[in-house]
Scaffold this motif. Structure first.
Motif, PDB file in Angstrom:
ATOM      1  N   GLU A   3       0.869  -1.196  -0.124  1.00  0.00           N
ATOM      2  CA  GLU A   3      -0.103  -0.097  -0.007  1.00  0.00           C
ATOM      3  C   GLU A   3       1.020   1.235   0.101  1.00  0.00           C
ATOM      4  O   GLU A   3       0.478   2.137  -0.676  1.00  0.00           O
ATOM      5  CB  GLU A   3      -0.802  -0.163   1.189  1.00  0.00           C
ATOM      6  CG  GLU A   3      -2.033  -1.022   1.120  1.00  0.00           C
ATOM      7  CD  GLU A   3      -2.870  -0.971   2.289  1.00  0.00           C
ATOM      8  OE1 GLU A   3      -4.092  -1.807   2.273  1.00  0.00           O
ATOM      9  OE2 GLU A   3      -2.385  -0.708   3.580  1.00  0.00           O
ATOM     10  N   ALA A  50       1.209   4.106  -3.118  1.00  0.00           N
ATOM     11  CA  ALA A  50       1.243   5.489  -2.777  1.00  0.00           C
ATOM     12  C   ALA A  50       2.107   6.316  -3.144  1.00  0.00           C
ATOM     13  O   ALA A  50       1.912   7.503  -3.773  1.00  0.00           O
ATOM     14  CB  ALA A  50       0.905   5.767  -1.345  1.00  0.00           C
ATOM     15  N   ARG A  99       2.092   9.073  -6.526  1.00  0.00           N
ATOM     16  CA  ARG A  99       2.454  10.414  -6.465  1.00  0.00           C
ATOM     17  C   ARG A  99       3.342  10.801  -7.718  1.00  0.00           C
ATOM     18  O   ARG A  99       3.318  11.734  -8.038  1.00  0.00           O
ATOM     19  CB  ARG A  99       2.860  10.702  -5.035  1.00  0.00           C
ATOM     20  CG  ARG A  99       1.964  11.008  -3.860  1.00  0.00           C
ATOM     21  CD  ARG A  99       2.567  11.612  -2.688  1.00  0.00           C
ATOM     22  NE  ARG A  99       3.684  10.724  -2.118  1.00  0.00           N
ATOM     23  CZ  ARG A  99       3.306   9.699  -1.172  1.00  0.00           C
ATOM     24  NH1 ARG A  99       2.114   9.626  -0.719  1.00  0.00           N
ATOM     25  NH2 ARG A  99       4.475   8.999  -0.932  1.00  0.00           N
TER      26      ARG A  99
END
Length: 85
Positions: free
Chosen positions: A65, A69, A73
């Motif tokens: 996870e 992320a 980004r």
């Protein structure tokens, strides 16, 4: 002028390669995350819970996870920096 046409072409090619690589890595990480979540669910719902395996699965889900992320980004930043102004 910020650079020669050759330099601009190289920068453009590099940016496209980076987006492709990041996109591929993000997709493969999403697939790995889904598999890790399935493994965690099956371990969690087992009749005899192997706590060590459950913890390892939970840590793997967490790590994936976090990686998703970061990659998301980076993809957003790369897309924004490559967009024409």
């Amino acid at each position: 002028m910020t650079g020669s046409p050759t330099l601009i072409r190289w920068r453009t090619a590099l940016a496209q390669a980076a987006r492709h690589t990041l996109g591929s890595r993000w997709r493969s990480t999403l697939e790995a995350l889904e598999m890790a979540r399935l493994e965690y669910r099956s371990l969690h719902s087992a009749a005899m819970v192997d706590v060590r395996a459950l913890r390892k699965a939970a840590q793997r889900v967490h790590d994936l996870e976090q990686l998703c992320a970061v990659l998301a980004r980076e993809l957003k930043v790369k897309a924004l920096s490559a967009s024409p102004e």
